[in-house]
Scaffold this motif. Structure first.
Motif, mmCIF file in Angstrom:
data_model
loop_
_atom_site.group_PDB
_atom_site.id
_atom_site.type_symbol
_atom_site.label_atom_id
_atom_site.label_comp_id
_atom_site.label_asym_id
_atom_site.label_seq_id
_atom_site.Cartn_x
_atom_site.Cartn_y
_atom_site.Cartn_z
ATOM 1 N N GLY A 184 17.154 75.475 38.969
ATOM 2 C CA GLY A 184 18.161 76.420 38.932
ATOM 3 C C GLY A 184 19.270 76.099 39.813
ATOM 4 O O GLY A 184 20.448 76.562 39.512
ATOM 5 N N MET A 185 19.036 75.673 40.777
ATOM 6 C CA MET A 185 20.052 75.417 42.144
ATOM 7 C C MET A 185 20.484 74.000 42.072
ATOM 8 O O MET A 185 21.562 73.583 42.161
ATOM 9 N N LEU A 186 19.556 73.166 41.759
ATOM 10 C CA LEU A 186 19.672 71.902 41.767
ATOM 11 C C LEU A 186 19.586 71.103 40.507
ATOM 12 O O LEU A 186 18.585 71.803 39.675
ATOM 13 N N LEU A 187 20.168 70.035 40.159
ATOM 14 C CA LEU A 187 19.962 69.415 38.860
ATOM 15 C C LEU A 187 19.638 67.991 39.202
ATOM 16 O O LEU A 187 20.719 67.548 39.948
ATOM 17 N N ALA A 188 18.819 67.559 38.706
ATOM 18 C CA ALA A 188 18.356 66.017 38.952
ATOM 19 C C ALA A 188 18.569 65.258 37.500
ATOM 20 O O ALA A 188 18.074 65.906 36.607
ATOM 21 N N SER A 189 19.221 64.188 37.611
ATOM 22 C CA SER A 189 19.433 63.490 36.403
ATOM 23 C C SER A 189 19.113 62.045 36.539
ATOM 24 O O SER A 189 19.283 61.407 37.620
ATOM 25 N N CYS A 190 18.584 61.431 35.679
ATOM 26 C CA CYS A 190 18.197 60.050 35.715
ATOM 27 C C CYS A 190 18.675 59.257 34.505
ATOM 28 O O CYS A 190 18.513 59.710 33.354
ATOM 29 N N CYS A 191 19.425 58.282 34.636
ATOM 30 C CA CYS A 191 20.091 57.553 33.650
ATOM 31 C C CYS A 191 19.068 56.131 33.363
ATOM 32 O O CYS A 191 17.992 56.070 34.044
ATOM 33 N N LEU A 192 19.542 55.510 32.313
ATOM 34 C CA LEU A 192 18.651 54.216 31.949
ATOM 35 C C LEU A 192 18.509 53.335 32.904
ATOM 36 O O LEU A 192 17.681 52.497 32.942
ATOM 37 N N ALA A 193 19.613 53.136 33.845
ATOM 38 C CA ALA A 193 19.533 52.284 34.819
ATOM 39 C C ALA A 193 18.461 52.688 35.914
ATOM 40 O O ALA A 193 18.545 51.726 36.968
ATOM 41 N N GLY A 194 18.112 53.827 35.751
ATOM 42 C CA GLY A 194 17.188 54.459 37.013
ATOM 43 C C GLY A 194 17.618 55.075 37.935
ATOM 44 O O GLY A 194 17.232 55.195 39.155
ATOM 45 N N GLN A 195 18.933 55.257 37.881
ATOM 46 C CA GLN A 195 19.859 55.845 39.265
ATOM 47 C C GLN A 195 19.474 57.424 38.930
ATOM 48 O O GLN A 195 19.592 57.871 37.953
ATOM 49 N N ILE A 196 19.026 58.041 39.948
ATOM 50 C CA ILE A 196 18.789 59.350 39.863
ATOM 51 C C ILE A 196 19.960 60.085 40.803
ATOM 52 O O ILE A 196 20.270 59.520 41.647
ATOM 53 N N ARG A 197 20.806 61.119 40.031
ATOM 54 C CA ARG A 197 21.445 61.990 40.871
ATOM 55 C C ARG A 197 21.204 63.221 40.958
ATOM 56 O O ARG A 197 20.598 63.670 39.974
ATOM 57 N N VAL A 198 21.547 63.762 42.080
ATOM 58 C CA VAL A 198 21.336 65.338 42.426
ATOM 59 C C VAL A 198 22.430 65.920 42.373
ATOM 60 O O VAL A 198 23.372 65.514 43.183
ATOM 61 N N TRP A 199 22.542 66.954 41.664
ATOM 62 C CA TRP A 199 23.784 67.788 41.491
ATOM 63 C C TRP A 199 23.676 69.202 41.948
ATOM 64 O O TRP A 199 22.548 69.748 42.009
ATOM 65 N N ASP A 228 23.300 55.774 29.801
ATOM 66 C CA ASP A 228 22.909 57.125 29.224
ATOM 67 C C ASP A 228 21.773 57.918 30.006
ATOM 68 O O ASP A 228 21.022 57.132 30.706
ATOM 69 N N ILE A 229 21.959 59.127 29.998
ATOM 70 C CA ILE A 229 21.143 59.922 30.605
ATOM 71 C C ILE A 229 19.761 60.061 30.076
ATOM 72 O O ILE A 229 19.682 60.292 28.769
ATOM 73 N N GLU A 230 18.605 59.892 30.693
ATOM 74 C CA GLU A 230 17.511 59.738 30.218
ATOM 75 C C GLU A 230 16.553 61.225 30.523
ATOM 76 O O GLU A 230 16.388 61.681 29.508
ATOM 77 N N CYS A 231 16.570 61.553 31.641
ATOM 78 C CA CYS A 231 15.654 62.592 32.224
ATOM 79 C C CYS A 231 16.514 63.597 32.898
ATOM 80 O O CYS A 231 17.503 63.435 33.599
ATOM 81 N N LEU A 232 16.387 64.997 32.641
ATOM 82 C CA LEU A 232 17.119 65.679 33.183
ATOM 83 C C LEU A 232 16.114 66.829 33.755
ATOM 84 O O LEU A 232 14.913 67.231 33.177
ATOM 85 N N ALA A 233 16.440 67.380 34.981
ATOM 86 C CA ALA A 233 15.208 68.448 35.660
ATOM 87 C C ALA A 233 15.929 69.333 36.475
ATOM 88 O O ALA A 233 17.088 69.010 37.012
ATOM 89 N N SER A 234 15.643 70.514 36.457
ATOM 90 C CA SER A 234 16.447 71.402 37.113
ATOM 91 C C SER A 234 15.499 72.342 37.755
ATOM 92 O O SER A 234 14.422 72.823 37.074
#
Lengths: 1203, 242
Positions: A742-757, A734-740
């Motif tokens: 405007g151009m990029l989107l960072a998400s972090c899940c419970l496992a601690g993995q951060i993805r940048v979109w 499950d995704i925990e944190c979301l930050a953005s």
């Protein structure tokens, strides 16, 4: 003063008891009121109905006396207007003439030429009739109504209508009453027809006027069936002389006896005409009515916060109207007869009586505390307003009383009506409206109760997710204020009524069907009634088939000169002159404007006056065929030959059919034009009301579930436009944190993995795994797990657009077994072992190794069979963490994204700043000064503010060892409101310095942290909000006002600060002075999220309600019930567009009106899950969080609007 | 010119409601309308002024025409039958005049209110304004249609009615003073025009017209002032959304 107070108290008490009574027994009271209204309106039945139609009154002829001027003793059966002499007595001589027996030598013109010719001799007889007896000699000249000039506008008729003499008209007027002119007229029909108005006409025509009977009855036409000519000689008499008229009657009857005539002659009819309203009087009248309707509209619009707005508005209007009716009825009952024009004074009466009291009552009752019983609420509301109501009523009565003393009769009458109307209005308000109001309030409370129960039932415990202290829902505290403020709630959960009506129309296609049916009926009527159409055809068919009409077939003379009698087996029909009861009052068939227009030619008005119509004198002429032949005009036979070719008597000679055909075409063209106009109008209306093309995208409608949307209640769902969601997949948990930004989107899940979109395309740009996790362990399972993680990164790191197809290709073996170790560490009190501050901005092999790895890209699949060291090595290289043998076993609690830097705050208290690039997600620096977990982060310009669990606040500065001038500024997505963030390249060395640490910022853990406009605002569980200046970390204000921990804060560039707490309260603060602007209780339970727009404040709470408040007044505008668990997910796209998350869908709302605009469903897999977080990006995209998936929704229509 | 006062009406379709009703139907356009309205309101006060003036002007013109029709049966109309054709060329400017006067008075009232520092708070709502207009039309109606015994009675009645109108809907000293001033000057101008022969009464009873003219002017001034105040208020607050 004491008297006044006493009075006031008494009135108040009286109203209170009255309110109790009304609310206790609503039905009996309403019934009683209805009976009262009906009783009072009963006298109205005697009044004539309004309208301009003439009114009749019949008296006997024998004992007729001119009614006296003054109303006499028995007004019982006599109408009011029947007094004084009439304008004129109308005496008609009804002539029926026919050529008999019909001869085959005769042409159709003969059927009416010689019968019409008889009118001249008859006229002479009438004019010359003299009655002489003992009282003297009387002639028509002495008795008749003498007229003078015609009106100037009627010069055309000058030759036809009499002037300067007796008003005596007959068909002879066509020929100036001269026999010679008649005889020399070659075409009688044309003479008659030429004065007829062209086109359609409704009022009296000249033909009607002169013939005195309805045009169709005259028989003056070539296709007359029975060849009987009917006409009248109409004379208007000034005086009524029984003996003269009697002698005239008997003489005419004697001269021209009517064989089978049995007309009754003992009744004369008096016809009274109303005043006619011209345009000049109509326009002010219409204006007053328009003003009246505007007044009613603006008044009833103010009725609010009730169950059925329309119902109450209707009740208010009914109250006023029936009080007016009652006043008229009562006045009539007591012998006052209204002489004023009711239609004219009605709007003023309504305005004087007014709707104000009703509104005041409603408002007062609605604003009583909701938790009271309905009875008590009504009683309280009534008693609160009792004094003002009584005062107003006394004032109005005084004003009206003053008006009464103007001594102008009309004003006095008006005032009388107004007084009675006011009193009856008061009566109705107290009994009828109050009762209706009590019923309405009761209904509303019931509905409110039903609606609130499920919301309460599923409130706190169903919240999924990790157990973290700041999200623990506090026990819901009962606060009465939240209830009282919720009265207008839920009304916007349903679509507005007008939309429902439109949807209903659209669904059933009612309008089209009605129009189609109407058109068909109309065409049918047209066909049937058309003179050349179906009816005549049918009649012809019938007459051909019937034996009586057999004359139609071959019998008719082929030529008048050579009639072959042997060809005619049947005797020619003898025209039968019959007198029936319909002849008694032939004038009834005339237009009701016949007599007014007749007299108006001579500038005599019949308005408000009456005429007396005497019984007709029947006269019968039988003309022998020989006479008819003698009087024939030479040209008549010339007309005949074309007639002879058509044997049917119904054959239409050229004159008339051309006329009728023309009318038909005109009507058809008119109808067509009207139809086209109507269709165009409806089309425009349709386009206006249903702007979206809901006919398309029909497939998607099938997937929609009922009950999900409010609009589904009526089976019509709002259209789905071209919005298509983009699914971002890749997280295992499950995704925990979301930050953005405007151009990029960072998400972090419970496992601690951060993805940048990439927020534009939805591509996954970088994956930053949870570094060094399981470092110390060496079990195969964990190796496999890391392997899986690496594989996941391969897919992402290689720059695949991770869309739906990416998901199935992932081996489920690993995806289904996530490592939950990161979750287990929830003991915040335990300090993680402090680490030696290592070189945070150290070596970075990332770029190099990544490039090397990319060359190995094709050999991804052998990864699984590779020996264990390889994944370990690669993982290390990818993770770019050669230097971090520290405790990585911590979850990311806060995430911020600015420029291409990601700041992540961990539960261990470590602050990481990662540089993002298209290919690398490298940790550029980290700071482990703090020991307590970072609960919130703010990243503004080059400063990072971290709030920690222990209540301390750390200010960091991000430095780059590069002159600032060389910094490239990356332009935002274009329309961003954020300042362009500096772009860091991977060559720069970034350092993160702790500039200041405020140790005891708060006594308890900081729960919220927001930064904007150079201010940092923190909210904590210690019930306070603090405002810091970003530059020097100086605490400016400590804002106190909440009675619970702070759970939500909003601040934006315009220095608007709002905070919400666990007590359900929302406070608005002035950031410049630190004072509290407003304070409302909005939610039961925590306020979970807050957003302000220029005009309103939007808040969501644990009660799954989204409330919209007016920012300036703090009044709740409306609220939206959310799906369970999606309470906090909403966002504001523009000043007027609100997005809320639901079960597998997002809904768009019009913020100003609370209307649901659209609902977008986000793919099949996410259907069951609720949207837990919702972030609105600058480019009008919305990111929603569905468990482990993200969904990116573009709103193109909104995009256009922002430009 | 008995109908000069017709400048004082307002039509029910005041601009304050327009955005609301439209956007209710077209939600997608609502945003534009609302933002446009708010930006206009916030940014350009002058534009709001012009808009209010336009509305008042329209209202004045409309009611000048309507109330003139109301007077026709009494034959005190400005345009007698035989004069209509040649005089229409010179009388076309009466409705625009009334409109201009309405705009002027309607803008003057809120302006004076703000200068005196006592904003008008009494019954500030459209329903009350509508009521006021209806009463004013009623006064005109009464003066046109009712038969009075003599002129004194007529003018007394009308004066009482006008005062009642002011007390019911205005109750402010500034409104009263302005109404009196307007009535005075308007009557003066009318008389001046008549003495110069620009106009003539079609009715020979000279006093008859003069007696009721100031009352009508007064109530007209109060009514238009009411509309103007409501418009000015509707401009500053947010348009009411239904």
């Amino acid at each position: 003063m004491t008297v006044r107070e006493k009075l006031r108290q008494k009135i108040s008490a009286g109203f209170y008891w009255h309110g109790l009574l009304c609310a206790s027994y609503p039905v009996p009271i309403i019934l009683f009121t209805a009976v009262c209204i009906l009783t009072c309106c009963y006298p109205l039945l005697k009044l004539p109905l309004p309208g301009t139609g003439p009114v009749e009154f019949t008296t006997g002829v024998r004992d007729y006396m001119v009614p006296p001027q003054e109303p006499s003793g028995d007004p019982g059966e006599r109408p009011d207007w029947y007094r004084g002499p009439p304008v004129a007595y109308i005496q008609q001589v009804l002539v029926k003439a026919a050529v008999s027996p019909w001869d085959n030598r005769l042409v159709p013109v003969d059927a009416f030429r010689s019968p019409l010719g008889r009118v001249f001799s008859l006229l002479d007889e009438i004019r010359n009739h003299v009655h002489s007896d003992s009282s003297g000699v009387r002639s028509l000249e002495a008795l008749c109504l003498q007229v003078t000039d015609l009106l100037p506008g009627l010069r055309r008729m000058q030759a036809l209508l009499p002037e300067h003499g007796c008003l005596l008209v007959s068909p002879g007027n066509y020929w100036q009453n001269q026999r010679e002119l008649f005889d020399s007229d070659p075409d009688l029909l044309r003479t008659v027809q030429q004065y007829e108005p062209k086109g359609l006409h409704t009022s009296a025509t000249l033909k009607d006027l002169l013939f005195g009977v309805h045009g169709k009855q005259t028989g003056v036409s070539l296709n007359s069936r029975n060849r009987v000519v009917t006409y009248t000689i109409t004379m208007a008499l000034r005086h009524y002389d029984v003996r003269f008229l009697g002698s005239l009657r008997s003489r005419l009857k004697q001269l021209h006896p009517s064989a089978n005539c049995s007309l009754r002659e003992e009744h004369m009819v008096h016809v009274h005409f109303k005043e006619e309203i011209g345009v000049a009087e109509l326009i002010p009248l219409v204006t007053t009515y328009i003003i009246l309707f505007a007044y009613i509209y603006f008044s009833t619009r103010k009725i609010d916060m009730v169950k059925s707005k329309w119902g109450l508005a209707l009740a208010a209007v009914v109250t006023v109207l029936s009080s007016l009716l009652m006043s008229v009825g009562l006045c009539t009952l007591f012998g006052l007869t209204p002489t004023l024009n009711g239609g004219e004074i009605f709007p003023y009466l309504v305005v004087v009586i007014g709707l104000e009291n009703v509104l005041v009552l409603t408002k007062s009752v609605v604003s009583t505390p909701v938790d009271l019983e309905v009875k008590l609420r009504i009683a309280q509301g009534l008693s609160n307003e009792s004094w003002s109501i009584m005062k107003n009523m006394a004032t109005e009565l005084c004003i009206i009383l003053i008006g009464y003393f103007t001594l102008v009769p009309a004003i006095q009458e008006f005032c009388l009506f107004a007084v009675v109307g006011l009193v009856s209005d008061f009566f109705l308000q107290m009994l009828f409206f109050t009762t209706v109001l009590s019923i309405d309030i009761r209904r509303m409370e019931l509905a409110d109760l039903n609606r609130r129960l499920p919301a309460e039932a599923g409130m706190p415990p169903a919240k999924p997710g990790p157990l973290r202290p700041r999200e623990t829902p506090p026990p819901p505290r009962p606060s009465p204020h939240t209830i009282t403020l919720q009265t207008p709630a839920f009304r916007n959960l349903r679509l507005p009524k007008r939309l429902r009506v439109v949807y209903f129309l659209a669904r059933t296609r009612l309008a089209q069907r009605i129009i189609m049916a109407g058109t068909v009926i109309w065409i049918g009527i047209l066909l049937y009634t058309d003179p050349a159409g179906l009816r005549t055809y049918l009649a012809a068919q019938v007459s051909e088939q019937s034996p009586l009409g057999g004359a139609g077939l071959p019998h008719l003379a082929v030529a008048p000169a050579t009639p072959p009698p042997e060809l005619d087996p049947m005797p020619p029909p003898i025209p039968q002159i019959s007198w029936g009861p319909e002849d008694e009052e032939g004038w009834r068939r005339l237009s009701y404007r016949h007599w007014p227009s007749f007299f108006s030619y001579y500038n005599i008005t019949l308005a408000k006056r009456y005429i007396s119509i005497l019984p007709v004198i029947p006269v019968t002429f039988h003309v022998t065929p020989r006479e008819a032949l003698e009087t024939r005009h030479p040209q008549d036979t010339r007309h005949a030959p074309p007639l002879q070719t058509d044997p049917s008597p119904n054959a239409l000679p050229h004159g008339a059919p051309v006329q009728t055909d023309l009318t038909l075409y005109k009507v058809a063209a008119l109808g067509l034009a009207a139809g086209v106009l109507l269709v165009l109008l409806l089309f425009c209306l349709y386009r206006l009301l249903c702007p979206r093309n809901y006919g398309q995208n029909g497939v998607q409608h099938g997937r929609r579930r009922r009950g999900d949307l409010p609009c589904d209640d009526y089976g019509y769902s709002p259209p789905v436009s071209e919005i298509s969601p983009l699914l971002l997949r890749g997280h295992n948990m499950d995704i925990e944190c979301l930050a953005s930004d405007g151009m990029l989107l960072a998400s972090c899940c419970l496992a601690g993995q951060i993805r940048v979109w990439d927020a534009q395309t939805g591509d996954c740009l970088t994956v930053i795994p949870n570094h060094g996790r399981n470092q110390g362990k060496s079990s195969a399972v964990t190796d496999l797990e890391t392997l899986g993680g690496a594989e996941g990164q391969d897919a992402g790191g290689a720059g695949y657009p991770v869309r739906r197809r990416a998901a199935p290709s992932r081996p489920t073996l690993f995806g289904d077994q996530p490592d939950l170790t990161a979750l287990i560490d929830t003991s915040f009190g335990q300090q993680p072992p402090s680490q030696a501050p290592s070189a945070s901005s150290g070596f970075d092999f990332g770029g190099l190794v990544e490039r090397a790895y990319l060359e190995h890209e094709p050999s991804v699949s052998p990864v699984f069979s590779a020996p264990p060291p390889q994944p370990v090595q690669r993982r290390r290289s990818l993770g770019d963490q050669p230097m971090a043998p520290t405790d990585w076993d911590s979850a990311v609690w806060a995430l911020e994204l600015r420029g291409n830097l990601i700041a992540a705050g961990r539960s261990s208290g470590k602050l990481e700043v990662c540089l993002w690039d298209a290919v690398e997600g490298s940790l550029r620096c980290s700071n482990e000064d703090g020991v307590s977990g970072i609960t919130a982060l703010a990243f503004l310009n080059n400063r990072i503010v971290a709030a920690r669990l222990n209540g301390s606040l750390d200010f960091f500065t991000v430095d780059i060892n590069k002159p600032l001038g060389l910094l490239q500024y990356r332009g935002g997505p274009g329309r961003g409101s954020m300042p362009p963030s500096p772009c860091y390249s991977s060559d720069d060395v970034i350092s993160c310095q702790l500039t200041r640490s405020v140790q005891c910022a708060h006594q308890k853990p900081i729960t919220v942290l927001r930064a904007a406009a150079g201010r940092v605002v923190t909210g904590s569980q210690d019930h306070t909000v603090r405002v810091y200046r970003l530059e020097d970390s100086c605490c400016l204000f400590t804002l106190q006002g909440h009675s619970g921990g702070i759970t939500a804060i909003y601040i934006d560039q315009t220095m608007v600060l709002a905070s919400g707490g666990q007590d359900g309260a929302i406070c608005l603060w002035d950031v410049l002075t630190g004072s509290r602007v407003s304070h409302v209780y909005g939610h039961r339970g925590d306020v979970t999220s807050l957003v302000c727009t220029t005009s309103c404040v939007i808040s969501s709470g644990l009660d799954d309600l989204i409330c919209i408040w007016d920012r300036s007044t703090g009044i709740k505008l409306y609220s939206i019930q959310q799906v369970l668990g999606c309470g906090a997910s909403f966002g504001v796209i523009s000043d007027s567009l609100l997005v809320t998350g639901g079960q597998g869908c997002v809904s768009f709302w019009d913020l100003n009106f609370g209307d649901l605009l659209q609902t977008v469903y986000l793919g099949a897999s996410s259907e069951g899950q609720g949207v837990r977080q919702l972030v609105v990006l600058d480019n009008a995209a919305i990111v929603c969080d569905f468990g482990s998936e993200l969904s990116l929704v573009y709103v193109p229509s909104v995009l256009e609007k922002l430009d | 010119m008995p109908r000069l006062e017709e400048r004082w009406w307002s039509c029910p379709c005041s601009p304050g409601v327009k955005p609301g009703s439209e956007s209710g139907r077209l939600p997608s356009k609502a945003a534009e309308a609302m933002s446009a309205v708010s930006s206009v309101l916030r940014g350009l006060r002058a534009a709001g002024l012009v808009r209010r003036g336009l509305v008042l002007f329209t209202v004045g013109v409309l009611l000048a025409l309507v109330l003139n029709l109301l007077q026709t049966p009494r034959n005190v109309s400005l345009f007698p039958e035989e004069v209509v054709a040649p005089l229409f060329s010179s009388a076309w400017w009466i409705p625009p005049c009334c409109g201009t006067a309405a705009a002027f008075v309607g803008l003057l009232y809120p302006c004076i209110d703000s200068h005196l520092g006592e904003p008008h708070k009494f019954k500030r709502e459209w329903a009350s304004v509508m009521r006021c207009i209806a009463v004013f039309v009623g006064i005109n109606h009464a003066s046109a249609k009712l038969d009075f015994a003599n002129n004194v009675q007529l003018s007394m009645t009308l004066a009482a009615l006008s005062l009642g109108l002011w007390w019911t809907f205005d109750r402010s000293r500034s409104g009263f003073g302005l109404g009196i001033t307007i009535a005075f000057f308007a009557t003066l101008i009318t008389q001046f025009l008549i003495y110069n022969g620009v106009y003539q009464y079609t009715s020979p009873d000279f006093l008859y017209i003069r007696s009721w003219l100031p009352c009508i002017f007064f109530s007209g001034g109060v009514t238009v002032g009411n509309i103007g105040r409501q418009l000015a208020m509707g401009g500053t607050e947010k348009p009411h959304s239904d």
